[in-house]
Design a protein around this motif. Structure first.
Motif, PDB file in Angstrom:
ATOM      1  N   PHE A  76      53.747   6.168  33.201  1.00  0.00           N
ATOM      2  CA  PHE A  76      52.504   6.217  33.971  1.00  0.00           C
ATOM      3  C   PHE A  76      52.390   4.918  34.763  1.00  0.00           C
ATOM      4  O   PHE A  76      52.119   3.868  34.192  1.00  0.00           O
ATOM      5  N   ALA A  77      52.613   5.003  36.085  1.00  0.00           N
ATOM      6  CA  ALA A  77      52.593   3.793  36.906  1.00  0.00           C
ATOM      7  C   ALA A  77      51.156   3.385  37.232  1.00  0.00           C
ATOM      8  O   ALA A  77      50.816   2.202  37.219  1.00  0.00           O
ATOM      9  N   ASN A  78      50.338   4.334  37.532  1.00  0.00           N
ATOM     10  CA  ASN A  78      48.921   4.083  37.849  1.00  0.00           C
ATOM     11  C   ASN A  78      48.144   5.397  37.641  1.00  0.00           C
ATOM     12  O   ASN A  78      48.705   6.369  37.132  1.00  0.00           O
ATOM     13  N   HIS A  79      46.896   5.423  38.057  1.00  0.00           N
ATOM     14  CA  HIS A  79      46.045   6.590  37.802  1.00  0.00           C
ATOM     15  C   HIS A  79      46.636   7.882  38.350  1.00  0.00           C
ATOM     16  O   HIS A  79      46.361   8.961  37.833  1.00  0.00           O
ATOM     17  N   SER A  80      47.437   7.754  39.420  1.00  0.00           N
ATOM     18  CA  SER A  80      47.853   8.984  40.098  1.00  0.00           C
ATOM     19  C   SER A  80      49.354   9.236  40.060  1.00  0.00           C
ATOM     20  O   SER A  80      49.825  10.250  40.544  1.00  0.00           O
ATOM     21  N   TRP A  81      50.133   8.341  39.466  1.00  0.00           N
ATOM     22  CA  TRP A  81      51.581   8.499  39.534  1.00  0.00           C
ATOM     23  C   TRP A  81      52.182   8.526  38.136  1.00  0.00           C
ATOM     24  O   TRP A  81      51.981   7.611  37.329  1.00  0.00           O
ATOM     25  N   VAL A  82      52.905   9.603  37.864  1.00  0.00           N
ATOM     26  CA  VAL A  82      53.562   9.709  36.555  1.00  0.00           C
ATOM     27  C   VAL A  82      54.916  10.390  36.713  1.00  0.00           C
ATOM     28  O   VAL A  82      55.106  11.236  37.580  1.00  0.00           O
TER      29      VAL A  82
END
Ligand SMILES: *[C@@H]1O[C@H](CO)[C@@H](O)[C@H](O)[C@H]1NC(C)=O
Length: 393
Positions: free
Chosen positions: A45-51
């Motif tokens: 999970f890189a940030n809220h929107s990228w996985v």
């Protein structure tokens, strides 16, 4: 969101799930190593929107399945990776994993702050079942956060890993409220997984029972200090994984033998190296011994220095080439030296020649350049040391 995930999850696998007992295992599998089928998941999970989700399936040490996260499809890596499951059944599992990855991502993103997950983070999950020959199977799920164990599924509930901290307890407390999830896990890993594992073992029998002989060779590693020698014994290309490698003096095992990790080759066979740190003078008489099931008792034994004939040949070739070069060199220099004109580029002639080879005597000292003599001295010295070491063995 979690509920949605659960509904999807249940909708796919719940009602259709077969609870047939796992097939009995054949007697061809060694009892000492429990056989397992495990699914590995790595979610970044890189940030809220990228996985990014990665998935794979493993029969023991052998990868049998991959997950194409773009197409959302199971990749069957072996001809027998489908086990004895029907196409329909496999399709259903493919759908299940699509929903699972979607649901898992959504749930984790939704609960990230409550679970105190801090971006960027990585979750790893290992889930599967193992079978001990003749015994009931058992299932397992382990979860890791940032590479450290943080929870596992124990019997009927989620438990925090020892030393994982209060937040892991928190996560388990939340997860334990969802009885449906626990039931799904229990059905999937407690019933479906052993059934799949048994089918896989049967279908992949010839591949799993194959015996591939190791190759072994020796080299010297970078020495640990002056006067020391690191002997390296390489063993490669064997299957199955279990192997015995030891540095020996006669029949005596050398306790200083250091065994590396058994590493995978690209073709599914294994590689291992065993090293021994010895004083230079003690290397003679040592040998590397390899035992492996494929060798059927005919151990591989390679003596250190066993390739000395090859080395002697190389040394001889080098020495002869050098002698030839010197002869040719002196031949062509005769006219220039008789002119007796000092050249700024030519160093003064060699004063002494230690080498006792015939050619240097016959061609005369004065024709040899200092440079050449220096080079030769160095080389001959090296050759002498090398040869001495070889003869001593
Ligand atoms: C999230 O991370 C990805 C990958 O590192 C990056 O490409 C993207 O720009 C990030 N998005 C936001 C909103 O930070």
């Amino acid at each position: 969101m979690l509920l949605l995930f659960l509904l999807l999850f249940q909708g796919v696998c719940g009602p259709e799930e077969s609870t047939a007992a796992p097939q009995a295992l054949g007697s061809h599998h060694p009892a000492e190593e429990p056989l397992s089928f495990r699914m590995l998941q790595i979610s970044s999970f890189a940030n809220h929107s990228w996985v990014k989700n990665r998935g794979s399936g493993w029969l023991g040490e052998l990868q049998t399945h991959g997950w194409d996260s773009v197409l959302g499809t199971i990749r069957f890596l072996r001809s027998w990776s489908q086990g004895d499951f029907s196409k329909e059944e496999l399709k259903r599992f493919q759908r299940l994993f699509q929903f699972y990855f979607y649901g898992f991502t959504s749930v984790v993103q939704a609960f990230a702050s409550q679970f105190q997950f801090e971006y960027p983070f990585e979750l790893q999950i290992s889930a599967g079942c193992r079978m001990h020959a003749g015994e009931a199977s058992n299932m397992f799920i382990n979860g890791a956060y940032q590479g450290l164990d943080f929870l596992s599924f124990q019997g009927s509930s989620w438990e925090p890993a020892p030393g994982a901290g209060s937040w892991a307890q928190n996560v388990c407390k939340v997860l334990n409220q969802y009885r449906d999830v626990k039931e799904i896990v229990w059905v999937l890993l407690g019933h479906t997984c052993p059934r799949f594992l048994a089918g896989l073992l049967e279908a992949g029998k010839s591949d799993l029972e194959r015996q591939v002989k190791p190759e072994a060779w020796l080299s010297s590693g970078s020495s640990r200090g002056p006067g020391r020698l690191l002997l390296v014994c390489h063993v490669s290309g064997f299957y199955p994984k279990s192997v015995w490698v030891m540095w020996m003096r006669g029949e005596q095992e050398q306790r200083g033998t250091q065994r590396g990790d058994v590493l995978p080759n690209a073709d599914g066979t294994w590689y291992l190296q065993a090293t021994l740190n010895v004083a230079v003078g003690e290397a003679a008489g040592l040998s590397c011994r390899v035992k492996h099931s494929s060798l059927r008792g005919h151990d591989i034994i390679i003596p250190w220095g066993g390739y000395s004939i090859l080395l002697i040949l190389i040394y001889l070739t080098v020495a002869i080439t050098l002698v030839m070069l010197v002869i040719i060199g002196t031949w062509f220099k005769i006219p220039s030296s008789t002119q007796n004109i000092p050249s700024p580029y030519e160093p003064s002639p060699a004063v002494s020649m230690e080498a006792k080879t015939q050619d240097t005597r016959s061609s005369g000292h004065e024709l040899c350049l200092a440079e050449e003599s220096w080079l030769k001295k160095r080389f001959l010295k090296k050759c002498k040391i090398g040869l001495k070491q070889l003869w001593c063995h």
